[in-house]
Design a protein around this motif. Structure first.
Motif, PDB file in Angstrom:
ATOM      1  N   HIS A  77     -42.775  19.565  -6.621  1.00  0.00           N
ATOM      2  CA  HIS A  77     -42.918  18.172  -6.159  1.00  0.00           C
ATOM      3  C   HIS A  77     -43.631  18.137  -4.816  1.00  0.00           C
ATOM      4  N   HIS A  79     -46.948  15.975  -2.358  1.00  0.00           N
ATOM      5  CA  HIS A  79     -47.951  14.908  -2.190  1.00  0.00           C
ATOM      6  C   HIS A  79     -48.980  15.461  -1.202  1.00  0.00           C
ATOM      7  N   HIS A 224     -39.737   9.772  -8.737  1.00  0.00           N
ATOM      8  CA  HIS A 224     -38.639   9.839  -7.775  1.00  0.00           C
ATOM      9  C   HIS A 224     -37.398   9.216  -8.423  1.00  0.00           C
ATOM     10  N   HIS A 261     -35.943  14.868  -6.829  1.00  0.00           N
ATOM     11  CA  HIS A 261     -34.813  14.664  -5.916  1.00  0.00           C
ATOM     12  C   HIS A 261     -33.454  14.695  -6.626  1.00  0.00           C
ATOM     13  N   ASP A 312     -41.836  18.429  -1.354  1.00  0.00           N
ATOM     14  CA  ASP A 312     -42.129  17.018  -1.124  1.00  0.00           C
ATOM     15  C   ASP A 312     -43.393  16.939  -0.270  1.00  0.00           C
TER      16      ASP A 312
HETATM   17 ZN   LIG Z   1     -41.913  12.596  -3.185  1.00  0.00          ZN
END
Ligand SMILES: [Zn+2]
Length: 451
Positions: A77, A79, A224, A261, A312
């Motif tokens: 996960h 970005h 998410h 998450h 993340d």
């Molecule tokens: Zn995220």
């Protein structure tokens, strides 16, 4: 051309978790062809690898110098394009609304997303991550950057019920994403998926449509999930359900579902995750920094839910490496459970490799070093001060190692990091291009650019 990486502690992470205190890995084309002990290497090839000439013609011999040879890590996960937001308002209570959203609205465009993703990929590769599940905008362009850079990855096109930097409507985002999915359909290393932003930021009809499309293209359906208080409150108030229960109720929880998450998940919901074959991307660093809590991962693993690790975005977890996440994972869970023996290092390395690959549906491709799988391989050197002595390579990887110990990285048999340097990209040039772009955006107008 065959390449043999030898003379290292080999952690295969295969089904039997075979480990060789002194071992080797042979690669040919994009695949691993053999793994074994140094004794087996000698039996098969003689002592030629230790000669100055390099031995048998056509073989490239690479000495791991006693370091740890492990599978490339899998970041489930991320970005990447949010690199420009790293360190912005880190300790601000309402950072999302004060810093991130306004800056994203003012500054983010295709060029910035692409340049930042390229920088993110450099950071991932230098940290021994060979596979990344990314989720942002301009997914078709990000997939192009992944393809050129040589990393293995899935670029998610974020879909939400509001205008974003690359789409005025959810339908426009879906059209763009689908076009890119089609373009990368047969790419052996890179694919694209549609990624709903979250359980409550993307309406039910879009969640259902996206789930169907992602399944059709055999890519993860990731969003998410059970992360935010407002999300939990809304779902409870409106449907009387938890986030996982809601996804199950609307029929989008299945083997391709990757819940990012999954912090506020009940024991009953863990059973539902298991029953449906869904997976979890555990982002312990980001979650604890934002004071969101610790996901019940022990219970998930006991139930047999595949759990991978995720950094993340760099705005949330700051660094993109998984050494940081492995350490946090050990520390927070042991502390939560008041049990020093919980979460043994070997399981945590499995989350960063094998189980992460399973969570992305790539278990047949990567996540372990074994004949027939793709040659995604990392050498972690043990010469640095923090790496002596090594009694157990798993413990050394989780408790001692840092991204800076990564010496060599192969993705699909292609050497992308050698002697701690990128082989095909120049980090200074990539950073320079990103900084130059940032100076042409709202980052300068807001007085944030001081470089
Ligand atoms: Zn995220």
């Amino acid at each position: 051309m065959k390449t043999i990486v030898y003379n290292g502690m080999l952690v295969t992470m295969n089904e039997n978790m075979d480990m060789y205190p002194a071992g080797y890995v042979a690669m040919e084309g994009t695949k691993v062809t053999e793994t074994g002990s140094m004794e087996q290497l000698r039996q098969r090839y003689g002592d030629v690898f230790s000669t100055e000439e390099g031995g048998e013609a056509g073989i490239v011999w690479e000495d791991a110098c006693g370091g740890i040879i492990m599978p490339g890590m899998v970041n489930t996960h991320c970005h990447m394009s949010m690199v420009p937001f790293r360190g912005l308002g880190d300790d601000c209570k309402d950072r999302l609304r004060v810093f991130l959203l306004p800056m994203e609205e003012k500054a983010m465009d295709r060029e910035l997303a692409v340049l930042a993703a390229r920088y993110g990929i450099c950071e991932l590769l230098l940290a021994g991550i060979t596979t990344v599940m990314d989720m942002y905008y301009y997914a078709g362009d990000i997939a192009g950057v992944m393809d050129t850079a040589g990393i293995r990855g899935i670029a998610g096109e974020t879909v939400m019920d509001q205008a974003t930097c690359d789409a005025k409507t959810p339908l426009e985002a879906m059209d763009k994403g689908l076009e890119a999915m089609e373009k990368y359909r047969d790419n052996p290393r890179v694919s694209v998926c549609l990624s709903p932003h979250g359980t409550t930021t993307c309406s039910r009809e879009y969640l259902e449509q996206i789930y169907r499309k992602d399944r059709e293209y055999h890519v993860p359906f990731t969003l998410h999930t059970a992360e935010m208080d407002y999300e939990m409150f809304y779902l409870k108030e409106t449907y009387g359900l938890g986030a996982v229960e809601y996804l199950d109720r609307i029929g989008v929880l299945g083997e391709s579902t990757l819940a990012a998450h999954a912090i506020q998940v009940s024991p009953g919901e863990i059973e539902v995750l298991k029953k449906r074959g869904a997976s979890v991307a555990h982002c312990i660093g980001s979650n604890t920094k934002a004071a969101k809590g610790v996901a019940p991962v022990k219970r998930m693993l006991e139930a047999g839910v595949p759990v991978g690790l995720g950094s993340d975005g760099p705005a949330s977890g700051n660094t993109l490496d998984l050494f940081t996440q492995m350490r946090f994972c050990a520390n927070f869970h042991k502390n939560e459970l008041r049990d020093r023996s919980a979460f043994p290092a070997r399981d945590i390395v499995a989350m960063a490799t094998r189980w992460g690959a399973t969570a992305l549906g790539l278990h047949h491709v990567t996540g372990s070093l074994e004949a027939g799988k793709e040659a995604d391989l990392v050498v972690v050197e043990t010469d640095s001060a923090n790496m002596f002595p090594v009694y157990d390579p798993y413990a050394a990887l989780v408790y001692s190692a840092q991204a800076a110990n990564v010496k060599t990285v192969y993705v699909a048999g292609r050497c992308l990091v050698k002697d701690k340097k990128l082989t095909e990209m120049d980090l200074g040039q990539v950073r320079g291009a990103l900084a130059e772009k940032m100076r042409r955006t709202a980052f300068r107008d807001q007085g944030l650019v001081k470089f």
